[in-house]
Motif scaffolding. Structure first.
Motif, short mmCIF file in Angstrom:
data_model
loop_
_atom_site.label_atom_id
_atom_site.label_comp_id
_atom_site.label_asym_id
_atom_site.label_seq_id
_atom_site.Cartn_x
_atom_site.Cartn_y
_atom_site.Cartn_z
N GLY A 178 2.66 24.36 -55.74
CA GLY A 178 3.75 24.02 -54.85
C GLY A 178 5.09 24.45 -55.66
N GLU A 230 7.05 27.07 -56.01
CA GLU A 230 7.87 28.16 -55.31
C GLU A 230 8.68 27.23 -54.31
N ARG A 231 7.92 26.47 -53.44
CA ARG A 231 8.43 25.57 -52.54
C ARG A 231 9.35 24.48 -53.07
N ASN A 265 12.89 26.22 -54.49
CA ASN A 265 13.72 26.57 -53.36
C ASN A 265 14.38 25.46 -52.77
N SER A 266 13.75 24.16 -52.65
CA SER A 266 13.97 23.05 -52.24
C SER A 266 15.08 22.52 -53.09
N GLU A 317 14.12 31.89 -51.58
CA GLU A 317 14.27 32.02 -50.11
C GLU A 317 15.32 32.33 -49.58
N PRO A 321 10.08 19.13 -50.57
CA PRO A 321 9.37 20.12 -49.54
C PRO A 321 8.17 19.40 -49.07
N ARG A 361 4.54 18.96 -48.69
CA ARG A 361 3.44 19.37 -49.52
C ARG A 361 1.94 19.83 -48.79
#
Length: 273
Positions: A38, A40-41, A44-45, A167, A266, A268
């Motif tokens: 996780g 990358e997410r 980004n968040s 992103e 984010p 999961r």
């Protein structure tokens, strides 16, 4: 069928240490590890909430009595170069850009050392050796690039930026350049070029790190039009830099528990095998 249980990231706080931007103040950071599927997410968040990446850590200033550090980004669609910035772009128009995977080289480190010795000889990175430099560049669990700028006339590497691809934009994690060309404004040029890269890629923002009102080191960021800063849990357009001042008060920063509770994480997504 086996499911991986979602585990929320754990947040920690560093011990206070002297602030590198405002004399006489102490800084501390709220941080969490950036790892796993996780990553990358999460990057980004949290980048959209004022966090920055350093290797496999995400951090945000959380000083006990100061909230001067404000995360800054450029809205690419709202950016128009000033006359001075347009001249800088033309002056460096002959430089050749090359984007590579995050891999450190001897030429990069040599330029990095010259940059630190000339510009930040007493900074926190002044003693960084070649192995630590390689870790800074290569230890990334997300999509990162090293963007090099070379002068073909002299066959010389003149600038480097470690850049994350988010992103919603490009995040300039760390940049350095030759100190031998002060009139070239290479730091400004690399930001201008990242704006062009983001525009070409259809990415709306270029993240610049922190802008600190009252810090001469960070003043250049306020010169870019389309600048937004993260204040009070939201991004706001920068209108008058003089309207912001580094507030110092025991109540200027929320308690750590409140800060963590207000961080949006984010979704999961469990994986199945």
């Amino acid at each position: 069928m086996r499911h991986t249980l979602p585990i929320a990231p754990q947040f920690y706080v560093t011990a206070p240490q002297p602030c590198p931007y405002l004399e006489g103040r102490m800084e501390r950071k709220l941080f969490t590890a950036l790892q796993g599927e996780g990553a990358e997410r999460l990057n980004n968040s949290l980048s959209q909430q004022g966090f920055r990446r350093s290797q496999n850590v995400l951090y945000r200033p959380s000083c006990a009595e100061c909230n001067a550090c404000l995360s800054a980004r450029i809205d690419v669609s709202a950016f128009t170069p000033s006359k001075s910035q347009a001249r800088t772009a033309r002056r460096n128009g002959h430089l050749v850009r090359k984007a590579t995977s995050p891999w450190a080289t001897e030429d990069q480190y040599a330029l990095f050392r010259r940059y630190l010795d000339a510009r930040h000889a007493d900074g926190g990175m002044a003693d960084m050796d070649v192995f630590e430099f390689a870790a800074m560049v290569e230890e990334t669990p997300i999509r990162s690039r090293v963007i090099e700028y070379a002068d073909p006339d002299r066959d010389e590497l003149v600038g480097v930026s470690l850049t994350d691809v988010l992103e919603d934009g490009l995040s300039m994690v760390y940049s350095f350049y030759t100190p031998d060309r002060p009139k070239a404004s290479l730091g400004t040029f690399m930001i201008l070029d990242h704006i062009e890269i983001a525009r070409e890629a259809g990415l709306p923002y270029v993240y610049l790190g922190y802008w600190v009102p009252g810090s001469q080191k960070m003043g250049y960021k306020a010169k870019f039009s389309g600048l937004e800063i993260y204040v009070g849990g939201e991004w706001q357009k920068m209108r008058d830099p003089a309207a912001f001042y580094p507030e110092t008060h025991p109540l200027s920063t929320d308690p750590i528990a409140e800060q963590v509770a207000n961080i949006s994480l984010p979704d999961r997504r469990p994986t199945s095998k």
